[in-house]
Design a protein around this motif. Structure first.
Motif, mmCIF file in Angstrom:
data_model
loop_
_atom_site.group_PDB
_atom_site.id
_atom_site.type_symbol
_atom_site.label_atom_id
_atom_site.label_comp_id
_atom_site.label_asym_id
_atom_site.label_seq_id
_atom_site.Cartn_x
_atom_site.Cartn_y
_atom_site.Cartn_z
ATOM 1 N N ASN A 114 27.324 -22.425 35.401
ATOM 2 C CA ASN A 114 26.073 -22.811 36.063
ATOM 3 C C ASN A 114 24.982 -21.754 35.872
ATOM 4 O OD1 ASN A 114 27.184 -25.206 37.037
ATOM 5 N ND2 ASN A 114 27.934 -24.253 38.913
ATOM 6 N N CYS A 115 25.362 -20.481 35.980
ATOM 7 C CA CYS A 115 24.385 -19.400 35.781
ATOM 8 C C CYS A 115 23.830 -19.407 34.362
ATOM 9 C CB CYS A 115 25.039 -18.046 36.082
ATOM 10 S SG CYS A 115 25.412 -17.745 37.827
ATOM 11 N N VAL A 116 24.721 -19.590 33.388
ATOM 12 C CA VAL A 116 24.294 -19.570 31.985
ATOM 13 C C VAL A 116 23.373 -20.755 31.678
ATOM 14 C CG1 VAL A 116 25.121 -19.852 29.623
ATOM 15 C CG2 VAL A 116 26.246 -18.236 31.142
ATOM 16 N N VAL A 117 23.739 -21.935 32.154
ATOM 17 C CA VAL A 117 22.910 -23.127 31.907
ATOM 18 C C VAL A 117 21.546 -22.981 32.572
ATOM 19 C CG1 VAL A 117 22.714 -25.602 32.330
ATOM 20 C CG2 VAL A 117 24.887 -24.652 31.577
ATOM 21 N N LYS A 118 21.526 -22.453 33.797
ATOM 22 C CA LYS A 118 20.255 -22.250 34.494
ATOM 23 C C LYS A 118 19.372 -21.248 33.767
ATOM 24 C CE LYS A 118 18.361 -20.919 38.994
ATOM 25 N NZ LYS A 118 18.689 -20.437 40.369
ATOM 26 N N LYS A 119 19.963 -20.132 33.324
ATOM 27 C CA LYS A 119 19.195 -19.129 32.588
ATOM 28 C C LYS A 119 18.689 -19.690 31.258
ATOM 29 C CE LYS A 119 18.695 -15.344 33.516
ATOM 30 N NZ LYS A 119 17.591 -14.597 34.179
ATOM 31 N N HIS A 120 19.512 -20.497 30.600
ATOM 32 C CA HIS A 120 19.089 -21.136 29.343
ATOM 33 C C HIS A 120 17.858 -22.013 29.556
ATOM 34 C CE1 HIS A 120 19.206 -23.554 25.666
ATOM 35 N NE2 HIS A 120 19.224 -24.617 26.442
ATOM 36 N N LYS A 121 17.861 -22.784 30.635
ATOM 37 C CA LYS A 121 16.700 -23.649 30.918
ATOM 38 C C LYS A 121 15.457 -22.816 31.221
ATOM 39 C CE LYS A 121 19.351 -27.614 32.631
ATOM 40 N NZ LYS A 121 19.637 -28.490 33.811
ATOM 41 N N GLU A 122 15.622 -21.727 31.971
ATOM 42 C CA GLU A 122 14.478 -20.869 32.283
ATOM 43 C C GLU A 122 13.866 -20.277 31.021
ATOM 44 O OE1 GLU A 122 15.834 -17.935 34.985
ATOM 45 O OE2 GLU A 122 16.088 -19.314 36.688
ATOM 46 N N LEU A 123 14.703 -19.731 30.155
ATOM 47 C CA LEU A 123 14.209 -19.124 28.917
ATOM 48 C C LEU A 123 13.608 -20.169 27.990
ATOM 49 C CD1 LEU A 123 17.151 -16.635 28.251
ATOM 50 C CD2 LEU A 123 14.897 -16.101 29.198
ATOM 51 N N SER A 124 14.226 -21.357 27.943
ATOM 52 C CA SER A 124 13.704 -22.424 27.078
ATOM 53 C C SER A 124 12.342 -22.907 27.569
ATOM 54 C CB SER A 124 14.697 -23.588 27.040
ATOM 55 O OG SER A 124 14.186 -24.652 26.286
ATOM 56 N N ASN A 125 12.200 -23.107 28.880
ATOM 57 C CA ASN A 125 10.911 -23.541 29.435
ATOM 58 C C ASN A 125 9.840 -22.484 29.236
ATOM 59 O OD1 ASN A 125 12.017 -25.961 30.310
ATOM 60 N ND2 ASN A 125 12.533 -25.175 32.330
ATOM 61 N N SER A 126 10.208 -21.219 29.386
ATOM 62 C CA SER A 126 9.247 -20.141 29.160
ATOM 63 C C SER A 126 8.755 -20.139 27.718
ATOM 64 C CB SER A 126 9.893 -18.794 29.496
ATOM 65 O OG SER A 126 9.015 -17.726 29.207
ATOM 66 N N ASN A 127 9.667 -20.383 26.794
ATOM 67 C CA ASN A 127 9.273 -20.432 25.383
ATOM 68 C C ASN A 127 8.366 -21.629 25.107
ATOM 69 O OD1 ASN A 127 9.732 -19.374 22.583
ATOM 70 N ND2 ASN A 127 10.511 -21.445 22.290
ATOM 71 N N LYS A 128 8.646 -22.774 25.769
ATOM 72 C CA LYS A 128 7.799 -23.951 25.585
ATOM 73 C C LYS A 128 6.399 -23.714 26.132
ATOM 74 C CE LYS A 128 11.482 -27.421 25.660
ATOM 75 N NZ LYS A 128 12.064 -28.568 26.411
ATOM 76 N N LYS A 130 4.803 -20.850 26.339
ATOM 77 C CA LYS A 130 4.093 -19.988 25.397
ATOM 78 C C LYS A 130 3.624 -20.775 24.183
ATOM 79 C CE LYS A 130 6.570 -15.763 26.668
ATOM 80 N NZ LYS A 130 7.500 -14.703 26.190
ATOM 81 N N SER A 131 4.475 -21.677 23.691
ATOM 82 C CA SER A 131 4.110 -22.473 22.520
ATOM 83 C C SER A 131 2.956 -23.414 22.837
ATOM 84 C CB SER A 131 5.325 -23.269 22.052
ATOM 85 O OG SER A 131 4.989 -24.095 20.971
ATOM 86 N N GLN A 132 2.990 -24.061 24.025
ATOM 87 C CA GLN A 132 1.909 -24.960 24.410
ATOM 88 C C GLN A 132 0.601 -24.207 24.612
ATOM 89 O OE1 GLN A 132 3.332 -26.998 27.866
ATOM 90 N NE2 GLN A 132 4.778 -28.278 26.723
ATOM 91 N N THR A 133 0.681 -22.985 25.147
ATOM 92 C CA THR A 133 -0.539 -22.182 25.327
ATOM 93 C C THR A 133 -1.176 -21.858 23.986
ATOM 94 O OG1 THR A 133 0.410 -21.203 27.328
ATOM 95 C CG2 THR A 133 -1.460 -20.061 26.313
ATOM 96 N N ARG A 134 -0.340 -21.516 22.998
ATOM 97 C CA ARG A 134 -0.894 -21.227 21.668
ATOM 98 C C ARG A 134 -1.519 -22.472 21.055
ATOM 99 N NH1 ARG A 134 3.898 -17.946 21.234
ATOM 100 N NH2 ARG A 134 4.979 -19.647 20.205
ATOM 101 N N LYS A 135 -0.875 -23.645 21.261
ATOM 102 C CA LYS A 135 -1.438 -24.879 20.718
ATOM 103 C C LYS A 135 -2.771 -25.218 21.375
ATOM 104 C CE LYS A 135 2.933 -27.029 19.370
ATOM 105 N NZ LYS A 135 3.862 -28.155 19.609
ATOM 106 N N LYS A 136 -2.862 -25.031 22.710
ATOM 107 C CA LYS A 136 -4.122 -25.306 23.408
ATOM 108 C C LYS A 136 -5.216 -24.365 22.939
ATOM 109 C CE LYS A 136 -2.120 -27.240 27.635
ATOM 110 N NZ LYS A 136 -1.947 -27.052 29.103
ATOM 111 N N LEU A 137 -4.851 -23.106 22.678
ATOM 112 C CA LEU A 137 -5.835 -22.154 22.198
ATOM 113 C C LEU A 137 -6.383 -22.584 20.845
ATOM 114 C CD1 LEU A 137 -7.304 -19.464 22.500
ATOM 115 C CD2 LEU A 137 -5.341 -18.337 21.445
ATOM 116 N N ARG A 138 -5.494 -23.030 19.934
ATOM 117 C CA ARG A 138 -5.950 -23.495 18.630
ATOM 118 C C ARG A 138 -6.824 -24.733 18.774
ATOM 119 N NH1 ARG A 138 -0.334 -23.294 17.237
ATOM 120 N NH2 ARG A 138 0.287 -21.233 16.488
ATOM 121 N N SER A 139 -6.411 -25.691 19.634
ATOM 122 C CA SER A 139 -7.181 -26.910 19.829
ATOM 123 C C SER A 139 -8.567 -26.608 20.380
ATOM 124 C CB SER A 139 -6.420 -27.842 20.780
ATOM 125 O OG SER A 139 -7.186 -28.992 21.049
ATOM 126 N N PHE A 140 -8.629 -25.677 21.351
ATOM 127 C CA PHE A 140 -9.928 -25.301 21.924
ATOM 128 C C PHE A 140 -10.809 -24.641 20.870
ATOM 129 C CE2 PHE A 140 -12.576 -22.084 24.055
ATOM 130 C CZ PHE A 140 -13.346 -22.915 24.857
#
Length: 278
Positions: A114-128, A130-140
């Motif tokens: 449970n700890c590993v799966v929860k940490k995986h989701k946290e790190l994955s969402n954090s990476n997403k 960051k990626s969406q922020t970079r895409k919004k910056l390019r779009s703007f």
């Protein structure tokens, strides 16, 4: 998870293994006996093979789980759980590597999953994010440049209206002529307007260059970080290879077991010596 429900613990562990997509066969009869050899591979897979984010976290924390004895492996896992997951198992390290405590061990493994799966989701969402922020910056950035281009290309908003030409009367001596002649317009007006437009274009292009340079610097830093992680992985692989070469043909025995074995041998030798004297 309360104790006394061994079948319930097995069902929860089976659900956790499905959540991990655990690829190996599991001997549940060995798990019920509390054999640590049945639990350790599951824990190892959870941290090293389930998620690349978790594997990167291990490298970042300088945690090495390969080529270790059972006791050293459990010590590293307990330290990692304490520091990174704020979790303290209900069994001690020595209890975990002993036979027995089957239900407690199942509970600990379920909590680790449970700890590993929860940490995986946290790190994955954090990476997403960051990626969406970079895409919004390019779009703007592209939207701003497009608006600037439309403003510069619109002749109605910035061009001067020269349809009305000023007229003056032309006099010759005492005679006054009724003819009206157009006054020539100064040629400098259009050039000044073009200079203003060129200056705006230069400013927009400068801003674009600055943003592109910032993006390039960011990518360079990310690339350097990836290269550093690759170097760490290469170093770990080389170290593991050297360690495997050193251990080839050797048997690994825990220090505590070795001392216990030496003590027994010494007792046997003493007993044989006493018997021979009799």
């Amino acid at each position: 998870m309360a104790t006394g429900d061994l079948k319930g613990s097995l069902r929860k562990l089976e659900q956790g293994l499905r959540l991990l997509n655990y690829p190996r066969d599991v001997d549940y009869t060995v798990l019920v006996k509390g054999d640590p050899a049945a639990f350790l591979p599951i824990i190892s897979y959870s941290f090293t093979s389930f998620s690349t984010y978790i594997a990167e976290l291990l490298v970042k924390c300088d945690v090495e789980l390969t080529a270790k004895s059972d006791l050293r492996f459990i010590e590293a896992i307990y330290k990692l759980l304490r520091d990174q997951f704020q979790y303290k198992p209900i069994l001690t390290k020595q209890q975990f590597i002993q036979f027995g405590f089957a239900e407690r061990k199942m509970q600990i493994v379920c909590d680790i999953i449970n700890c590993v799966v929860k940490k995986h989701k946290e790190l994955s969402n954090s990476n997403k994010v960051k990626s969406q922020t970079r895409k919004k910056l390019r779009s703007f950035k592209y939207e701003v440049l497009s608006n600037c281009h439309n403003v510069l290309a619109d002749p109605g908003g910035s061009a001067l209206n020269f349809e009305q030409k000023p007229q003056v009367e032309r006099h010759s001596g005492n005679e006054v002529s009724d003819d009206l002649h157009p006054l020539p317009l100064p040629a400098q007006g259009g050039n000044e307007e073009e200079l203003y437009l060129d200056h705006d274009v230069v400013e927009v292009k400068c801003e674009q260059v600055i943003e592109d340079n910032c993006q390039i610097e960011f990518l360079k830093s990310q690339l350097a970080d990836c290269q550093e992680k690759l170097h760490k992985l290469d170093w770990i692989e080389d170290k593991l290879h050297v360690f495997e070469e050193k251990l080839k043909g050797k048997v690994i025995i825990d220090e505590k077991d070795w001392n216990n074995l030496l003590s027994r041998v010494l007792l046997l030798e003493t007993e044989l010596l006493l018997q021979s004297r009799k």
